[in-house]
Structures are given as structure tokens and as C-alpha cells.
Design an enzyme around this catalytic site. Structure first.
Site, short mmCIF file in Angstrom:
data_model
loop_
_atom_site.label_atom_id
_atom_site.label_comp_id
_atom_site.label_asym_id
_atom_site.label_seq_id
_atom_site.Cartn_x
_atom_site.Cartn_y
_atom_site.Cartn_z
N GLN A 129 -1.50 -35.32 13.23
CA GLN A 129 -0.63 -36.08 14.13
C GLN A 129 -1.42 -36.98 15.08
O GLN A 129 -1.02 -38.11 15.36
CB GLN A 129 0.25 -35.13 14.94
CG GLN A 129 1.38 -34.51 14.14
CD GLN A 129 2.24 -33.57 14.96
OE1 GLN A 129 1.85 -33.14 16.04
NE2 GLN A 129 3.43 -33.26 14.47
N TYR B 42 9.57 -39.60 5.87
CA TYR B 42 10.29 -40.85 5.90
C TYR B 42 11.63 -40.69 5.19
O TYR B 42 11.83 -39.77 4.39
CB TYR B 42 9.50 -41.96 5.20
CG TYR B 42 8.20 -42.31 5.87
CD1 TYR B 42 8.16 -43.23 6.91
CD2 TYR B 42 7.01 -41.71 5.49
CE1 TYR B 42 6.97 -43.55 7.53
CE2 TYR B 42 5.82 -42.01 6.11
CZ TYR B 42 5.80 -42.95 7.13
OH TYR B 42 4.63 -43.26 7.76
N ARG C 243 1.58 -36.95 7.00
CA ARG C 243 2.32 -36.50 8.18
C ARG C 243 2.37 -34.98 8.19
O ARG C 243 3.38 -34.35 7.86
CB ARG C 243 3.70 -37.13 8.19
CG ARG C 243 3.60 -38.62 8.52
CD ARG C 243 4.90 -39.21 9.02
NE ARG C 243 4.63 -40.42 9.79
CZ ARG C 243 5.56 -41.16 10.34
NH1 ARG C 243 6.83 -40.83 10.23
NH2 ARG C 243 5.25 -42.23 11.03
#
Length: 374
Positions: free
Chosen positions: A126, A229, A121
Site C-alpha cells: 500500500q 478495480y 494491491r
């Protein structure tokens, strides 16, 4: 360079890994694209549409023959890849933690498996991130699923016969899916609140017009875990959050849970007692049900009722919007491969940052650090 697009064989999987749009783009790069007959049918992409852009459409054996790259939505069965080139790339969502035996089989067969859900990420990746593109659709669809099961309207309505109160929607977990769920519920006129263990999401919740529900003055997770996350919460935070959520959830009409921790079972957010505290007719949608579920009593692939509350546990929620899900998924794959396309070599050449992150197997061995350390 031959790219093979296979028909998905997992029950209920209606997506396809390449659309006529991305097939045309791969051909423009100089690749040959072969599509298994019927691969896009469930997503409403006809065989003729692929043929019209220059792809060949044939049976599975012909599609795989000599294929250098095999595209899939979910990882294909290694035993069904006979005829592919030695060392062929398998580029798909491979569920590395949940289906390790299949990954080992890819290694044994000599394939180079690239797991798209391991995409880092980072800003430049993206456009390649299948988890974000598919979660965005899942968050949207979760609200529609809730509305379909809820026996009342979402917006406040003032009529000559009386006023209909707005539905109260609570979103637990404010990642990509959660943010889209908030936005969709707001567009439908609901009164929306949301919570997350990451304090940075409070402003995101407020920016969408929802009310943040957060534990204050208890140390939990001030930042994000690896890759953006959430990570594990402290025991003190878990206790404080459970108390806060219990009081809030009893007043809600609809709850949508989206919390996942990569490589681990989904965290339990709602207990059976909390389900029982909700009024009859309420609805809970558990988007983490395939990873063990955020909700006690949720059943993967089923809609069940407990204590008068409907708990929705659909599998593969994004795949229930197959046309758009396929369009976004296939663009993720194209963006990934085209970014690294070497014109002189006539094939993609991965760099270390992204290549090492997504590569699971190479030269007959499992090589991914995250799998080797699991």
C-alpha cells in the site's frame, strides 16, 4: 549504487520523482543520488535543497553517467538515457498499456523497466502504490476544479437577503479518487450522492455522509475485479444503471466521474443526452478523460461547454498539485526500493510477488505476463 533523478520532459508535468526528503533517505541507505539540475523546480524543490542533503546536482549527461537506477514520474525517452549502466532499472509510471512502443524500446536497450502502476494491491504494498496516492489528490482537486467553474456556492447559506441552496454533487466511481471527492465536497458543504458498480462501496459512501445511488435487484458486480478495480458490467446491469443515473443526473449541479478499468478504455458513463438533461450552468469533471473519458463530449486537456454544461477535462490532475503530488509519489518510490534493499549487496533485490508484478522488461525482452497476454 547510483540513483539518478531526471527532470520531466512531458509537457505540463510539474512533478519530480524524488524530493530532498527521499534523496536524503536513499543516501542513508548507502546509495549515491544524482539529480538533474532543475528537476524539482516546478514542484518548488530547489537544486540547493538537494545539494544540502548530499545529492549531486548536474546536467543530464552527468546525472545519467553510470546510473544503476533511474527514477521518473513518467517514463523517460529511451533515446535520452545514454550513459546509464547496462541493465539499469527504470522506476516510474510507465503507462504500459498505452505506450507499448516505449516499453519495447526499453527492452531493446537492455533496461529493466519497473512500472509502478502495476504495483499489486496487497496490504504490504500500500505504501508503494502510486495510483492510490495520486488518485487521492486528483479526487480532491477535481472538486476544487468543479467549484472554480461552478457559478454558485457549494454550502447552503442563510442570509438576510435570502437562502442559497447547497450544491448537489454526484460522484460516479467510488475508488480512491471518488472517496476523496466525496469527502472534499462534503467538507465544502455540498449535498453529495455517489454510485459504483461494486456493491461493497455502499457502506463506504454512507460512512462519508453521502447518499448511495445503486441499482437494486439486478446482477452486476457483487465484488471487485482484479486488484480491487471494477470489472465489466453485465448488459442487464448497464441498462438498469443508465436508467437510474439518467433520472438522478438531471437533478445534479456537479458530476465527477472517476471510473477506470486497467488496460481498457474508460467506460462511458454519461451520454450526450444525459449532459443535455442537466440544467445550464452545471459542471462535469471527467477524471478519466486521458483514457478515453467517462463523458461523451469531454476533451482531454480542455474545458468545453455542451448544452450549457461545462465539461472539465484537465490532464494529469494530481500533477496540478505538484509539491504534494511529488512528496507522495517520491515516498512511494522510496518505500518500494527501501523495502527490498539488501545491505550486503548494496542494492534492492526484488521478491517474486511484487517484482514479477511490476517488472516489464529484463535481459532484452518484455517479460510481464499482463503485457504478454494483452
Amino acid at each position: 549504487m547510483k540513483i539518478a533523478v531526471l527532470k520531466e520532459h512531458v509537457d505540463g508535468e510539474r512533478r519530480v520523482a524524488a524530493t530532498p526528503e527521499t534523496a536524503k533517505k536513499f543516501i542513508a541507505l548507502g546509495a549515491t543520488v544524482a539529480v538533474e539540475a532543475g528537476a524539482g523546480a516546478a514542484a518548488r524543490y530547489a537544486d540547493q535543497a538537494y545539494a544540502d542533503v548530499g545529492a549531486s546536482v548536474a546536467d543530464r549527461a552527468s546525472t545519467l553517467a553510470g546510473a544503476d537506477i533511474i527514477l521518473g514520474v513518467q517514463g523517460p525517452d529511451p533515446a535520452g538515457l545514454t550513459g546509464a549502466a547496462s541493465g539499469a532499472w527504470i522506476v516510474a509510471g510507465l503507462n504500459p498499456f498505452g505506450d507499448r512502443a516505449r516499453i519495447d524500446a526499453y527492452a531493446t536497450a537492455g533496461y529493466e523497466a519497473l512500472a509502478m502502476e502495476f504495483m499489486p494491491r496487497i496490504t504490504r504494498a500500500q505504501s508503494m502504490d502510486i495510483l492510490s496516492s495520486q488518485s487521492n489528490l486528483a479526487g480532491y482537486k477535481a472538486v476544487l476544479d468543479a467549484a472554480a467553474e461552478y457559478g454558485r456556492a457549494f454550502p447552503m447559506m442563510m442570509t438576510a437577503a435570502g437562502t442559497v441552496s447547497a450544491a448537489k454533487v454526484f460522484v460516479m466511481g467510488v475508488g480512491v479518487a471518488g472517496l476523496q471527492a466525496i469527502a472534499t465536497a462534503r467538507r465544502l458543504g455540498a449535498q453529495v450522492s455517489a454510485t459504483d458498480v461494486r456493491s461493497a462501496t455502499k457502506e463506504q459512501i454512507q460512512s462519508l455522509g453521502a447518499k448511495p445511488i445503486f441499482v437494486e435487484n439486478v446482477k452486476g458486480i457483487e465484488g471487485e475485479g482484479a486488484g480491487g478495480y471494477a470489472g465489466e458490467m453485465s448488459d442487464e446491469y448497464k441498462a438498469a444503471q443508465a436508467e437510474l443515473v439518467s433520472a438522478h443526473i438531471a437533478k445534479q449541479d456537479i458530476v465527477i466521474t472517476t471510473a477506470l478499468i486497467p488496460g481498457r478504455p474508460a467506460p462511458r458513463l454519461i451520454s450526450d443526452a444525459q449532459v443535455a438533461s442537466m440544467r445550464p450552468g452545471s459542471v462535469i469533471v471527467d477524471l478519466a478523460v486521458e483514457q478515453g473519458g467517462n463523458v461523451e463530449g469531454a476533451v482531454a486537456g480542455e474545458i468545453v461547454e455542451r448544452h450549457g454544461v461545462t465539461i472539465v477535462g484537465h490532464r494529469n490532475v494530481a500533477g496540478r498539485l505538484p509539491a504534494d503530488a511529488s512528496a507522495l509519489f517520491s515516498r512511494n518510490l522510496y518505500n518500494f526500493l527501501s523495502t527490498f534493499w539488501d545491505k550486503e549487496a548494496g542494492r534492492p533485490v526484488l521478491d517474486a510477488e511484487i517484482g514479477d508484478a511490476v517488472r516489464l522488461t529484463k535481459d532484452g525482452q518484455v517479460v510481464n505476463a499482463r503485457l504478454l497476454g494483452a
